[in-house]
Design an enzyme around this catalytic site. Structure first.
Site, PDB file in Angstrom:
ATOM      1  N   LYS A 144      -3.956 -24.556  10.435  1.00 34.85           N
ATOM      2  CA  LYS A 144      -2.930 -23.634  10.965  1.00 34.85           C
ATOM      3  C   LYS A 144      -3.294 -23.177  12.376  1.00 34.85           C
ATOM      4  CE  LYS A 144       0.642 -20.841  11.110  1.00 34.85           C
ATOM      5  NZ  LYS A 144       0.452 -19.859  12.131  1.00 34.85           N
ATOM      6  N   SER A 176       3.502 -21.278   8.406  1.00 36.77           N
ATOM      7  CA  SER A 176       4.186 -21.270   9.702  1.00 36.77           C
ATOM      8  C   SER A 176       5.689 -21.291   9.540  1.00 36.77           C
ATOM      9  CB  SER A 176       3.765 -22.473  10.548  1.00 36.77           C
ATOM     10  OG  SER A 176       4.487 -22.462  11.761  1.00 36.77           O
ATOM     11  N   ARG A 200       0.821  -1.202   0.000  1.00 35.66           N
ATOM     12  CA  ARG A 200       0.000   0.000   0.000  1.00 35.66           C
ATOM     13  C   ARG A 200       0.862   1.261   0.000  1.00 35.66           C
ATOM     14  NH1 ARG A 200      -4.451   0.868   4.563  1.00 35.66           N
ATOM     15  NH2 ARG A 200      -2.522   0.575   5.698  1.00 35.66           N
ATOM     16  N   GLU A 229       1.235 -25.331  19.403  1.00 37.12           N
ATOM     17  CA  GLU A 229       2.420 -24.494  19.708  1.00 37.12           C
ATOM     18  C   GLU A 229       2.292 -23.908  21.127  1.00 37.12           C
ATOM     19  OE1 GLU A 229       3.383 -21.560  16.577  1.00 37.12           O
ATOM     20  OE2 GLU A 229       3.260 -20.032  18.132  1.00 37.12           O
ATOM     21  N   HIS A 265      -2.400 -25.888  14.633  1.00 36.95           N
ATOM     22  CA  HIS A 265      -0.935 -25.854  14.766  1.00 36.95           C
ATOM     23  C   HIS A 265      -0.545 -24.865  15.865  1.00 36.95           C
ATOM     24  CE1 HIS A 265       2.834 -23.718  14.049  1.00 36.95           C
ATOM     25  NE2 HIS A 265       3.325 -24.864  13.603  1.00 36.95           N
ATOM     26  N   ASN A 266      -1.139 -23.693  15.819  1.00 35.84           N
ATOM     27  CA  ASN A 266      -0.791 -22.677  16.811  1.00 35.84           C
ATOM     28  C   ASN A 266      -1.248 -23.074  18.210  1.00 35.84           C
ATOM     29  OD1 ASN A 266       0.068 -21.282  14.535  1.00 35.84           O
ATOM     30  ND2 ASN A 266      -0.554 -19.313  15.359  1.00 35.84           N
TER      31      ASN A 266
HETATM   32  C1  6PG Z   1       3.970 -19.597  13.197  1.00 34.49           C
HETATM   33  C2  6PG Z   1       3.565 -18.840  14.428  1.00 34.49           C
HETATM   34  C3  6PG Z   1       3.070 -17.483  14.068  1.00 34.49           C
HETATM   35  C4  6PG Z   1       3.030 -16.503  15.211  1.00 34.49           C
HETATM   36  C5  6PG Z   1       2.125 -16.893  16.319  1.00 34.49           C
HETATM   37  C6  6PG Z   1       2.419 -16.185  17.602  1.00 34.49           C
HETATM   38  O1  6PG Z   1       3.398 -20.660  13.010  1.00 34.49           O
HETATM   39  O2  6PG Z   1       4.845 -19.138  12.462  1.00 34.49           O
HETATM   40  O3  6PG Z   1       2.570 -19.531  15.090  1.00 34.49           O
HETATM   41  O4  6PG Z   1       1.853 -17.651  13.422  1.00 34.49           O
HETATM   42  O5  6PG Z   1       4.310 -16.289  15.686  1.00 34.49           O
HETATM   43  O6  6PG Z   1       0.831 -16.564  15.912  1.00 34.49           O
HETATM   44  O7  6PG Z   1       1.305 -16.313  18.357  1.00 34.49           O
HETATM   45  P1  6PG Z   1       1.070 -15.557  19.700  1.00 34.49           P
HETATM   46  O8  6PG Z   1       1.524 -14.140  19.514  1.00 34.49           O
HETATM   47  O9  6PG Z   1      -0.385 -15.672  19.910  1.00 34.49           O
HETATM   48  O10 6PG Z   1       1.897 -16.267  20.720  1.00 34.49           O
END
Ligand code: 6PG
Length: 486
Positions: A186, A132, A38, A193, A189-190
């Protein structure tokens, strides 16, 4: 085709993730990459700093779209939310049927479902793709989780395969399923994580407070664990963080970082979604709650004087190694639970939204590039190779054997945490989930009795078919009835 329409892929949004993804794309044989942001300053800087990429820079949507060869394919890398809708509408008004718009941000999967439905009406493909691996992954090879139509995958598949991480010789990307399936996966996945990070943090806390070891010494423990079955990116970076000394105070960095964990929302989404699906992702929920608890300093201050156990004894020196091994086993067992719950949420989501998701393929694309990449994903891949229809991942033979090895240690660690007053919510809730699954009889029978008592919600019996109600406010006889709707 006009000379200008020479890019096979474009990237909109050139903050760090977008720039790095564009550079990654440009570095692969066969890709010519159009870029647009942008504010044109950012586009100019990127193009100047990376002449080797051969970017085609655009300063307007018209120019950007004109620079793309058909089927036009553009990846949007902007902050999830309203900005995404605005960019989609700019592109959709210029694209033609068969063209492809990819949202590579962390969008909520229900937004992706909605956007896909809206865009599909124009004949344009809309693909929500989870990406990710952070900035480094975007540049050198992320794990990619695209949803969207089969038609889009024909064009997109080879492009995404060209930039994805490679694990065991295979690119870490697969066509996850239709519409929002990629962003759903995804999101999970998080969630995993979050759980993984919380479990590691609990292991650190138990060792630190239980043995008095310094962060640098515990870094060594994690480095050692990273050479075994716990080998993973998150364990590796944990050792790095714990080793770090703060330049201004000379203290371990971990001791000067404010202990209030932030979040951007994907963990919360995972838990909300799993709750709606009736899938107990307790480990992930505890991780989200633990961040929430940490982030209320006023409540923590108010709780300061509350009673706790007497100053917990340190683990005697000659038992420290055994304790650390117990924590390692507890971490491994809890981690199996976290992943099993995450895969269960994917299974439930796939059933609810009618996605044909290959869980084995998901485990494979998480082996490289992403934040939860780990040796362990190979074991999950093996489990799904052996039985693609596993009802419960943690019951696969390899994991069952791991629990046999780990469960006594796991219990000792949870007991220790309770006695010492060191919170280990993810360790203990994982163990409770495990024991809940194992139980021959659950007190859910009593809950059913209670529900029937106060709300005539009815119950089933173990010894005959049908639905029953006891006349609690009458003579306590049982009647056969139709199922309660409330
Ligand atoms: C990834 C991470 C990415 C991000 C997270 C952080 O897979 O590369 O998960 O998506 O760093 O969303 O999440 P928080 O800020 O909620 O801990």
């Amino acid at each position: 085709m006009p000379e200008s329409a020479s890019a096979n892929i474009g990237v909109v949004g050139l903050a760090v993730m977008g720039s790095n993804l564009a550079r990654n794309l440009a570095s692969r044989e066969g890709n010519t990459v159009a870029v647009f942001n942008r504010s044109p300053e950012r586009t100019r800087t990127l193009v100047e700093e990376h002449p080797e990429a051969g970017f085609i820079a655009a300063e307007s949507y018209d120019e950007f779209v004109a620079s793309l060869a058909k089927p036009r394919t553009a990846i949007i890398m902007v902050q999830a939310g309203k900005g995404t809708d605005a960019v989609i509408s700019e592109l959709a008004s210029r694209f033609e049927p068969g063209d492809i718009i990819v949202d590579g941000g962390n969008a909520l999967f229900t937004d992706t479902i909605r956007r896909e439905r809206e865009v599909r009406e124009t004949g344009i493909n809309f693909v929500g793709a989870g990406i990710s691996g952070g900035e480094e992954g975007a540049l050198n090879g992320p794990s990619i989780m695209p949803g969207g139509s089969d038609e889009s995958w024909i064009t997109l598949g080879p492009i995404l395969k060209s930039i994805a991480a490679v694990a065991e010789g295979e690119p870490c990307v697969t066509h996850v399923g239709h519409d929002g399936a990629g962003h759903f996966v995804k999101m999970i996945h998080n969630g995993i994580e979050y759980a993984d990070m919380q479990l590691i943090a609990e292991a650190y806390d138990l060792i630190r407070r239980g043995t008095g070891k310094s962060p640098a010494e515990i870094a060594e423990v994690f480095a050692e664990w990273n050479r075994g079955e716990l080998e993973s990116y998150l364990i590796e970076i944990t050792a790095e963080v714990l080793k770090q000394v703060d330049a201004s105070t000379g203290e371990p960095l971990v001791d000067v970082i404010l202990d209030e964990a932030g979040s951007k929302g994907t963990g919360v989404w995972t838990v909300q979604t799993a709750l709606a699906l009736g899938t107990p992702v307790s480990n992930i929920a505890e991780a989200v709650f633990a961040r929430g608890l940490s982030s209320h300093p006023e409540q923590r201050a108010a709780a300061k004087g509350l009673a706790g156990p007497d100053e917990a004894e340190r683990i005697p020196a000659d038992q420290v190694d055994a304790f650390i091994e117990d924590v390692r086993l507890a971490l491994y067992a809890s981690k199996i639970v976290a992943y099993s719950q995450g895969f269960d949420a994917i299974r439930a989501g796939a059933a609810e939204y009618d996605w044909n998701i290959d869980l084995g393929a998901i485990s494979k694309i998480w082996r490289g590039g992403c934040i939860i990449r780990a040796q362990f994903l190979n074991r999950i891949a093996d489990a799904y190779d052996e039985n693609p229809n596993l009802d419960l991942l943690l019951s696969a033979p390899y994991f069952a054997e791991a629990f046999t090895r780990a469960q006594a240690a796991w219990r000792r660690v949870v007991v220790r945490s309770v006695e010492a007053g060191i919170p280990a919510p993810a360790f203990s809730s994982s163990l409770a989930y495990y024991d809940g699954l194992r139980a021959d009889r659950l007190p859910a029978a009593l809950v059913q009795g209670q529900r029937d008592f106060f709300g005539a919600h009815t119950y089933k019996r173990i010894d005959k078919e049908g639905v029953f109600h006891t006349l609690w406010s009458g003579d306590h006889t049982e009647i056969e009835t139709t199922p309660s709707s409330h």
